[in-house]
Design an enzyme around this catalytic site. Structure first.
Site, PDB file in Angstrom:
ATOM      1  N   SER A 120       0.956  -1.436  -0.506  1.00 44.66           N
ATOM      2  CA  SER A 120      -0.264  -0.265   0.043  1.00 44.66           C
ATOM      3  C   SER A 120       0.933   1.221   0.198  1.00 44.66           C
ATOM      4  CB  SER A 120      -1.271   0.154   1.342  1.00 44.66           C
ATOM      5  OG  SER A 120      -0.263   0.830   2.387  1.00 44.66           O
ATOM      6  N   PHE A 121       0.090   2.278  -0.548  1.00 42.03           N
ATOM      7  CA  PHE A 121       0.758   3.519  -0.382  1.00 42.03           C
ATOM      8  C   PHE A 121       1.970   4.012   0.874  1.00 42.03           C
ATOM      9  CE2 PHE A 121      -3.014   5.734   1.327  1.00 42.03           C
ATOM     10  CZ  PHE A 121      -2.464   6.996   1.288  1.00 42.03           C
ATOM     11  N   LYS A 122       0.913   3.638   1.985  1.00 34.21           N
ATOM     12  CA  LYS A 122       1.364   3.816   3.541  1.00 34.21           C
ATOM     13  C   LYS A 122       2.730   3.279   3.187  1.00 34.21           C
ATOM     14  CE  LYS A 122      -3.062   4.794   4.918  1.00 34.21           C
ATOM     15  NZ  LYS A 122      -3.360   5.678   4.717  1.00 34.21           N
ATOM     16  N   ASP A 123       3.610   2.410   2.749  1.00 32.11           N
ATOM     17  CA  ASP A 123       4.976   2.087   3.039  1.00 32.11           C
ATOM     18  C   ASP A 123       5.996   3.359   2.784  1.00 32.11           C
ATOM     19  OD1 ASP A 123       4.462  -0.501   4.022  1.00 32.11           O
ATOM     20  OD2 ASP A 123       4.409  -1.393   1.677  1.00 32.11           O
ATOM     21  N   MET A 126       5.843   5.130   6.181  1.00 36.61           N
ATOM     22  CA  MET A 126       6.085   4.659   6.893  1.00 36.61           C
ATOM     23  C   MET A 126       7.026   4.485   7.616  1.00 36.61           C
ATOM     24  SD  MET A 126       4.072   4.355   9.523  1.00 36.61           S
ATOM     25  CE  MET A 126       2.232   4.428   9.022  1.00 36.61           C
TER      26      MET A 126
END
Length: 488
Positions: A120-123, A126
């Site tokens: 996901s784009f959170k990586d 994050m």
């Protein structure tokens, strides 16, 4: 070429009642001491000549160039910044990190933000945030407890990035039954003694209920200090800052020449990614319009379309990661839009807390919606978009959140006959949503290869490491467990 100095950049609270701090203190604290969100006291501006030069950079070099402008070199020297960025993107499986794909049938571009370790784009933000925190904590000889609410993708990204870090204990909270099994397993099958996922039952308002618990924990200064609390939700400035980079990268990979304007369509929940895009535009990126694409909850759609920010009962459509009733990064956006006036922000926050609704004055509403248009996309439209793009000549499989962005972009095309290039943000790998994808297939049809991913298949054969709790008991149970863990 002379770059603007970064030594003087300090981070202020949107509530305005705590002294400014450095980058390290801002990201380790998460929330400001007065409950506000940190913002830099100045937004760096890239001039056209600098943009022309930056257009040729690969993703990591571009990230270093942009992020350097927000961090004092005394706090983090160049070689350390470069090393942290390199380590943060080590396990991305795409050559360009965030590739741009053209969909011929729709005349749209798709920015694939899901090639990181938890898909996901959170990586993207994050990994860098967690590595920065670990870097600063190790230097100080300190330890923190990270507590965060997740509606699907933030938790897995935080859990993976934190795994094995001796300076961090990670507590991802998620509404049990309101995220996909694949997302849940990404947290609960990690073999990491410092990661403690908590499945919370009885969350009528989903992730927003959990945000209240997190805010309560931070509201008591003594408790915050005792539990060594910090947060890595998108309230953390580092997350928003790091997400400005992919807007620049997508722009440079899409336009015919630097200086051309572009449109971004962004699936939106808590407003972190869209807020980052808005900041990128303030930094000089030639963005003509942002399309704010929401699901049926439509909080931001109501804001941009009629000037009303209102809290309504949570709906749980097929796009779980953007099931947000209160988009908390809106307060950061409001602060930056209304001239960095903390008095106004405090007033509107108090009004919203008391009444659950704000109707903004026409002058301020017009300022807020400048360069934004919004659409609320139904389940039917989401599934139809996934089906038509996959069945069409491109044969491209969208995740449900990316489909929200594409559906909104197609509506915009129909209404405006837009000639500018549109980039739609695909924020998660479709393999995280097999049950949703199954709804777009013919009866008896097997999931396509694009709907599978090796890491998710492997997780099916591993034990869950999971704590469960009812919402009514969560704050007390969580406090007790966190205290015990810090003593180990």
């Amino acid at each position: 070429m002379t770059l603007e100095k970064t030594e003087m950049i300090r981070y202020k609270s949107t509530r305005g009642t705590t002294p400014p701090v450095g980058f390290d203190e801002a990201i380790l604290s998460g929330f400001a001491a007065d409950g506000g969100l940190f913002v830099p006291d100045t937004i760096p501006l890239f001039n056209p000549a600098e943009l022309e030069e930056m257009a040729q950079l690969e993703y990591l070099a571009l990230a270093e160039r942009i992020i350097r402008r927000f961090i004092d070199p005394v706090i983090m020297p160049d070689h350390d910044l470069r090393k942290l960025l390199r380590n943060s993107f080590l396990y991305f499986d795409a050559e360009e990190t965030v590739p741009v794909v053209y969909l011929n049938q729709s005349d749209l571009h798709v920015l694939e933000l899901f090639h990181g370790p938890t898909l996901s784009f959170k990586d993207i933000a994050m990994g860098f945030l967690i590595n920065c925190m670990d870097y600063f904590l190790a230097r100080r000889g300190e330890k923190l407890s990270l507590v965060l609410a997740t509606t699907g993708d933030t938790g897995p990204a935080a859990a993976y990035a934190s795994a094995g870090k001796k300076t961090l204990e990670c507590w991802p909270l998620y509404p049990k039954g309101m995220i996909s099994e694949e997302q849940e397993r990404q947290m609960t099958t990690l073999d990491a003694a410092n990661v403690h996922p908590v499945g919370v039952e009885g969350c009528a308002s989903g992730g927003d209920d959990l945000d209240i618990i997190v805010a309560n924990l931070f509201a008591d200064p003594e408790q915050k200090e005792e539990l060594k609390l910090s947060s890595v939700n998108s309230i953390n400035w580092c997350r928003v800052m790091a997400q400005t980079v992919h807007y620049f990268f997508a722009y440079f990979r899409t336009v015919d020449k630097v200086g051309d304007e572009i449109i971004f369509s962004v699936p939106t929940g808590a407003f972190g990614n869209l807020c980052a895009g808005s900041i990128a535009r303030s930094m000089g990126l030639p963005v003509n319009q942002f399309i704010c694409a929401t699901n049926d909850n439509g909080t931001l759609h109501r804001l941009f379309s009629n000037g009303i920010l209102s809290r309504q009962e949570l709906k749980t459509p097929v796009r779980s990661a953007i099931d947000i009733v209160v988009p908390y990064n809106f307060w950061r956006f409001l602060y930056l839009t209304c001239g960095q006036d903390p008095t106004s922000v405090k007033m509107y926050m108090s009004l919203f807390e008391e009444q659950g609704m704000i109707e903004f004055p026409a002058a301020l509403w017009n300022k807020l919606r400048q360069g934004f248009i919004s659409y609320s996309i139904s389940d039917t439209e989401t599934l139809d978009t996934m089906r038509s793009i996959y069945r069409g000549p491109d044969g491209y499989l969208l995740d449900p959140h990316g489909a929200v962005a594409v559906a909104a972009a197609k509506r915009y095309q129909e209404e405006t006959a837009a000639e500018l290039k549109i980039v739609c943000l695909a924020t998660a790998h479709p393999a995280k949503f097999p049950l949703v994808i199954q709804q777009t297939l013919e009866q008896g049809e097997d999931l396509p290869e694009a709907a599978l991913h090796q890491t998710l298949e492997q997780a099916k054969n591993r034990f869950h490491h999971l704590r469960t709790c009812h919402y009514g008991n969560l704050e007390q149970a969580l406090t007790r467990a966190m205290k015990r863990q810090l003593l180990k």
